[in-house]
Design an enzyme around this catalytic site. Structure first.
Site, PDB file in Angstrom:
ATOM      1  N   LEU A 184       0.815  -1.219   0.000  1.00  0.00           N
ATOM      2  CA  LEU A 184       0.000   0.000   0.000  1.00  0.00           C
ATOM      3  C   LEU A 184       0.848   1.269   0.000  1.00  0.00           C
ATOM      4  O   LEU A 184       0.489   2.249  -0.647  1.00  0.00           O
ATOM      5  CB  LEU A 184      -0.928   0.013   1.225  1.00  0.00           C
ATOM      6  CG  LEU A 184      -2.289  -0.670   1.073  1.00  0.00           C
ATOM      7  CD1 LEU A 184      -2.145  -2.155   0.823  1.00  0.00           C
ATOM      8  CD2 LEU A 184      -3.141  -0.418   2.301  1.00  0.00           C
ATOM      9  N   GLY A 185       1.942   1.276   0.762  1.00  0.00           N
ATOM     10  CA  GLY A 185       2.748   2.488   0.812  1.00  0.00           C
ATOM     11  C   GLY A 185       3.921   2.383   1.753  1.00  0.00           C
ATOM     12  O   GLY A 185       4.064   1.415   2.495  1.00  0.00           O
ATOM     13  N   THR A 222      -4.128   5.408   3.997  1.00  0.00           N
ATOM     14  CA  THR A 222      -2.739   4.993   3.786  1.00  0.00           C
ATOM     15  C   THR A 222      -1.848   6.229   3.829  1.00  0.00           C
ATOM     16  O   THR A 222      -0.787   6.227   4.457  1.00  0.00           O
ATOM     17  CB  THR A 222      -2.598   4.252   2.442  1.00  0.00           C
ATOM     18  OG1 THR A 222      -3.457   3.105   2.473  1.00  0.00           O
ATOM     19  CG2 THR A 222      -1.167   3.805   2.203  1.00  0.00           C
ATOM     20  N   GLU A 226       1.156   7.065   6.389  1.00  0.00           N
ATOM     21  CA  GLU A 226       2.533   7.237   5.897  1.00  0.00           C
ATOM     22  C   GLU A 226       3.065   8.647   6.185  1.00  0.00           C
ATOM     23  O   GLU A 226       4.247   8.809   6.477  1.00  0.00           O
ATOM     24  CB  GLU A 226       2.622   6.925   4.402  1.00  0.00           C
ATOM     25  CG  GLU A 226       2.306   5.470   4.042  1.00  0.00           C
ATOM     26  CD  GLU A 226       3.181   4.446   4.752  1.00  0.00           C
ATOM     27  OE1 GLU A 226       4.306   4.810   5.172  1.00  0.00           O
ATOM     28  OE2 GLU A 226       2.749   3.299   4.914  1.00  0.00           O
ATOM     29  N   HIS A 229       4.449   8.622   9.570  1.00  0.00           N
ATOM     30  CA  HIS A 229       5.843   8.150   9.611  1.00  0.00           C
ATOM     31  C   HIS A 229       6.808   9.259   9.180  1.00  0.00           C
ATOM     32  O   HIS A 229       7.866   9.441   9.769  1.00  0.00           O
ATOM     33  CB  HIS A 229       6.035   6.966   8.648  1.00  0.00           C
ATOM     34  CG  HIS A 229       5.503   5.663   9.147  1.00  0.00           C
ATOM     35  ND1 HIS A 229       5.768   5.165  10.401  1.00  0.00           N
ATOM     36  CD2 HIS A 229       4.737   4.711   8.530  1.00  0.00           C
ATOM     37  CE1 HIS A 229       5.186   3.976  10.546  1.00  0.00           C
ATOM     38  NE2 HIS A 229       4.546   3.684   9.423  1.00  0.00           N
ATOM     39  N   ASP A 247       6.456   2.875  21.179  1.00  0.00           N
ATOM     40  CA  ASP A 247       6.346   3.845  20.080  1.00  0.00           C
ATOM     41  C   ASP A 247       6.821   5.226  20.509  1.00  0.00           C
ATOM     42  O   ASP A 247       6.624   6.204  19.784  1.00  0.00           O
ATOM     43  CB  ASP A 247       4.910   3.897  19.538  1.00  0.00           C
ATOM     44  CG  ASP A 247       3.923   4.437  20.555  1.00  0.00           C
ATOM     45  OD1 ASP A 247       4.293   4.604  21.742  1.00  0.00           O
ATOM     46  OD2 ASP A 247       2.760   4.684  20.179  1.00  0.00           O
ATOM     47  N   VAL A 249       5.666   7.183  22.618  1.00  0.00           N
ATOM     48  CA  VAL A 249       4.555   8.097  22.879  1.00  0.00           C
ATOM     49  C   VAL A 249       3.852   7.555  24.122  1.00  0.00           C
ATOM     50  O   VAL A 249       3.437   6.388  24.143  1.00  0.00           O
ATOM     51  CB  VAL A 249       3.578   8.135  21.684  1.00  0.00           C
ATOM     52  CG1 VAL A 249       2.323   8.914  22.038  1.00  0.00           C
ATOM     53  CG2 VAL A 249       4.253   8.751  20.461  1.00  0.00           C
ATOM     54  N   THR A 252      -0.297   6.474  24.128  1.00  0.00           N
ATOM     55  CA  THR A 252      -0.804   5.318  23.377  1.00  0.00           C
ATOM     56  C   THR A 252      -0.467   4.077  24.193  1.00  0.00           C
ATOM     57  O   THR A 252       0.682   3.913  24.627  1.00  0.00           O
ATOM     58  CB  THR A 252      -0.133   5.215  21.998  1.00  0.00           C
ATOM     59  OG1 THR A 252       1.296   5.216  22.156  1.00  0.00           O
ATOM     60  CG2 THR A 252      -0.539   6.362  21.098  1.00  0.00           C
ATOM     61  N   GLN A 255       1.273  -2.078  23.117  1.00  0.00           N
ATOM     62  CA  GLN A 255       0.473  -2.998  22.305  1.00  0.00           C
ATOM     63  C   GLN A 255       1.379  -4.134  21.832  1.00  0.00           C
ATOM     64  O   GLN A 255       2.531  -3.931  21.483  1.00  0.00           O
ATOM     65  CB  GLN A 255      -0.101  -2.208  21.121  1.00  0.00           C
ATOM     66  CG  GLN A 255      -1.058  -2.953  20.249  1.00  0.00           C
ATOM     67  CD  GLN A 255      -1.749  -2.015  19.237  1.00  0.00           C
ATOM     68  OE1 GLN A 255      -2.302  -0.970  19.599  1.00  0.00           O
ATOM     69  NE2 GLN A 255      -1.720  -2.394  17.972  1.00  0.00           N
TER      70      GLN A 255
HETATM   71 ZN    ZN Z   1       3.484   2.025   8.815  1.00  0.00          ZN
HETATM   72 CA    CA Z   2       2.917   4.127  23.732  1.00  0.00          CA
END
Ligand code: ZN
Ligand code: CA
Length: 374
Positions: A184-185, A222, A226, A229, A247, A249, A252, A255
């Site tokens: 996808l990207g 998408t 992206e 990112h 991540d 952050v 969040t 996970q």
């Molecule tokens: Zn990604």
């Molecule tokens: Ca986090």
């Protein structure tokens, strides 16, 4: 008749499963392998980001950053030569998602509504090219290449059948092409090193509102993912796969791994040895769920993106590439009124022909470029 229908349905299912949401992780690794300077610069990004956030406690003050975009439509078949309307739709989707004016914002679970961010980042199709000439911000290049891979970024160079970038310090370059192989990207995260392969690449079936060809990825997210990112966001599950990564952050939840399709809330609570009854934030733009399932960035992600722009993409803060407006504008709490409409030569106009860029000037100093498409 019934039998044929069932077989067709199965074939369609197999194609959708072969799609790969994003290969930014693999692409970044490859770039770092080829360019040790990029690897060195990337290794410093997280500590530099933390330091910048510490040094700028007021980074959240009300300003809008407008990022000038050039979309390189690199096409071989007519289907790949997507119309201007699709490009305009994609810019609108980016603006809605980054300003949290997306209509599905109400689908964010209540527990996360309070940390869902208006990132105060907007996007415009550039109105001036690198030579200062007027442009629609859409660069169309016909190619003999039937598809482009990720390795070596062939779509980013005219020599390999793609389109050369516009100065990456000044523009967000988005290439739209046939990426083949169901990808996808992908994008390149920022750093202090000037990366000649900087930008975002999106498969043409997943850009703008692409209809049934885009399957579960037809609502333009998408590009939202992206560009995240490109502004230094990681996947919500962190670096590795199934590794409960970080991540960088804090708001969040940690996970375990990526999510697909659209889980129900709460999904996978108390994973990664945490006490987290709310489970995964699978509706975050930086997960892998269906476009229709995604609906937020968090305040923590916003801060990380603002740090990235200020440190590594500072030309986005102040420029003249969006219809003559500067990149940063004050937010005024008044209803704005249209003063006049001018064409690309600055002449005031009252008629609104189709497929012609016009600039709408408002009494608060803001300017919008609009193109009416048949
Ligand atoms: Zn990604
Ligand atoms: Ca986090």
């Amino acid at each position: 008749m019934k039998r044929i229908f069932t077989l067709l349905f199965l074939a369609a299912t197999i194609i959708i499963n072969a799609q790969e949401r994003c290969s930014t992780t693999a692409h970044t690794q490859k770039l770092m392998d080829i360019n040790p300077e990029y690897a060195k610069a990337r290794a410093k990004v997280n500590s530099q980001t933390e330091q910048w956030i510490k040094d700028h406690p007021n980074h959240n003050e009300k300003t809008i950053i407008t990022i000038p975009v050039v979309v390189h439509v690199v096409w071989n078949t007519t289907a790949e030569n997507i119309p201007d309307s699709r490009v305009l739709e994609q810019i609108e989707i980016l603006n809605n998602d980054y300003r949290r004016t997306n209509i599905d914002a109400i689908n964010t679970p209540n527990v996360w509504q309070g940390i869902a961010a208006d990132c105060e980042i907007e996007f415009c199709l550039a109105t001036a090219d690198p030579n200062g000439n007027p442009t629609t911000g859409i660069d169309r290049v016909q190619t003999t290449e039937t598809s482009f891979g990720m390795s070596g970024d062939p779509v980013m160079s005219a020599a390999s059948g793609g389109a050369n970038p516009w100065d990456q310090d000044n523009y967000l370059n988005i290439w739209v092409c046939d990426l083949g192989s169901g990808l996808l990207g992908y994008a390149s995260p920022p750093s202090g090193w000037p990366n000649p392969n900087d930008g975002v690449v999106i498969g043409y079936k997943y850009f703008g509102l692409s209809g049934s060809n885009g399957g579960a990825y037809r609502y333009g997210r998408t590009a939202t993912h992206e560009v995240g990112h490109w502004l230094n966001l990681d996947h919500v599950w962190g670096g590795g796969w199934g590794s409960c990564g970080d991540d960088n952050v804090s708001d969040t939840p940690t996970q375990e791994q990526e999510n697909y399709s659209c889980p129900g809330y709460p999904h996978n609570p108390n994973s990664c040895s945490t006490t987290n009854p709310d489970g995964d934030m699978f509706m975050n733009y930086m997960d892998y769920t269906n476009d229709a399932c995604m609906n937020l960035f968090t305040n923590g992600q916003k801060t990380r993106m603002l740090a990235a722009i200020n440190q590594y993409r500072p030309n986005m803060l102040n420029h003249d590439l969006c219809a003559g407006t500067v990149g940063v504008s004050e937010t005024l709490n008044q209803k704005r009124e249209l003063i006049k409409i001018v064409d690309v030569l600055g002449r005031t106009t009252t008629n609104q022909p189709t497929n012609t860029p016009l600039f709408y000037i408002y009494n608060d100093g803001s300017v919008e470029k609009k193109i009416i498409v048949e």
